[in-house]
Enzyme design. Sequence first.
Site, short mmCIF file in Angstrom:
data_model
loop_
_atom_site.label_atom_id
_atom_site.label_comp_id
_atom_site.label_asym_id
_atom_site.label_seq_id
_atom_site.Cartn_x
_atom_site.Cartn_y
_atom_site.Cartn_z
N TYR A 122 0.86 -1.19 0.00
CA TYR A 122 0.00 0.00 0.00
C TYR A 122 0.90 1.25 0.00
CZ TYR A 122 -3.78 2.94 1.97
OH TYR A 122 -4.72 3.91 2.22
N LYS A 219 -12.00 -0.85 6.32
CA LYS A 219 -12.53 -1.57 5.17
C LYS A 219 -13.61 -2.57 5.62
CE LYS A 219 -9.44 0.94 3.18
NZ LYS A 219 -8.06 0.59 2.96
#
Length: 404
Positions: A122, A219
Amino acid sequence: MADVPPRAIADATRVVTAGRRAEWTHDGQGRGIVNPPVWRASTILYDDVASLRAGARQGEPHRLFYGRKGTPTQWSLADALTALEPGAAGTFLYPSGVAAIAAALMAVLSPGDELLLVDSAYDPTRSMALSLLKRFGVTTRFYDPLVGAGIADLIGDNTRAIFLESPGSLTFEVQDIPAIVAVAKTRGLVTLLDNTWATPLYFRAIDHGIDLTILACTKYVVGHSDVMMGSVTATDDYFAQLRDTSFQLGQCVSPDDAWLASRGLRTMAVRLAQHQASALRIATWLDTRPEVARILHPAFASCPGHDHFVRDFTGSSGLFSFVFQGGDDAARAAFIDTLDLFGIGYSWGGFESLALPVDPARHRSATARDDAGPLVRLQIGLEDPDDLIADLERGLAAFRGTMA
Ligand SMILES: *Cc1c(COP(=O)(O)O)cnc(C)c1O
């Protein structure tokens, strides 16, 4: 609930029961509520000086002390996340996934150490390594996500930790985690995994030998696109230093956010099952389309590391990418802009579908990419998949339109 042995029940049951300890829900007179309530607190009041002194003893979990150290609302969520990783010692919560990554790295690294960081990580994780960690005297070496046991050749005298993210959240390479963990254990290195895509329901990180496993709870745990939250779950060997570092950094989360995350967690197993089924259906359909060169979804043979996925994971979630067959930035934008049911935005894991243009080559240093066209990342939400396919079909027509 607390009496159920941890391995005797399935994950779908555990997300419902975990963290609902009687001491956080019951009145002590045979009655209780279902959800541990929101305990908002900064000051904790002590009845007398003796209880104040007793409260100050460090290291004891689940004791009211001061708001920063949490209340039953945060303890319940952390307890539930620990229960999802059998063999883990505990979980600490953070105000975002990035804050969780920072605390985990700071808990295990010291000046002079080298970090091995997966090249598909990421982007904010990369930036953190290249700026913050560098400033504190930690060097970073990027490695190919498919390196497997070859990681042994990259280990130097100062290497201290290996950071994994599997699959990568733009390009979905699945790492050979058992092979990397085996090398790490022989060489005395600590392993950290960003497990946000699979969650503990589809990949048991601690069972696979990972030392610290990180979730952007923002998430799938929260699941409704309205709370930022991160967590790190650690083994006995690392939990005390994780907790001490996190307290020293002053990390804590609001009880309201923890309560919303707990609410999301209760439905995570059914949500993930639906994300999985709809994403597989849509990826399978996209794979038949002439506009699409390649599907980057761990369950597809076209995805690098697919064999590791089949061997180690118990399911796939709702996020994947695909590569266009030709086309340019404008064609990709026409595709995305035509979609009605897919929002354009960062993040993922909520109930709504999203489409995002991604350019992974910008965030690489150890591996190159050679794609047939631009990439789009899709988060498949909980809408009816037929409606999503109809929407994508219109998007593909717009894509073709730009090439005419
Ligand atoms: C979103 C994300 C994070 C960071 O989480 P935030 O809560 O947005 O800080 C970390 N890792 C992955 C793979 C992510 O997708």
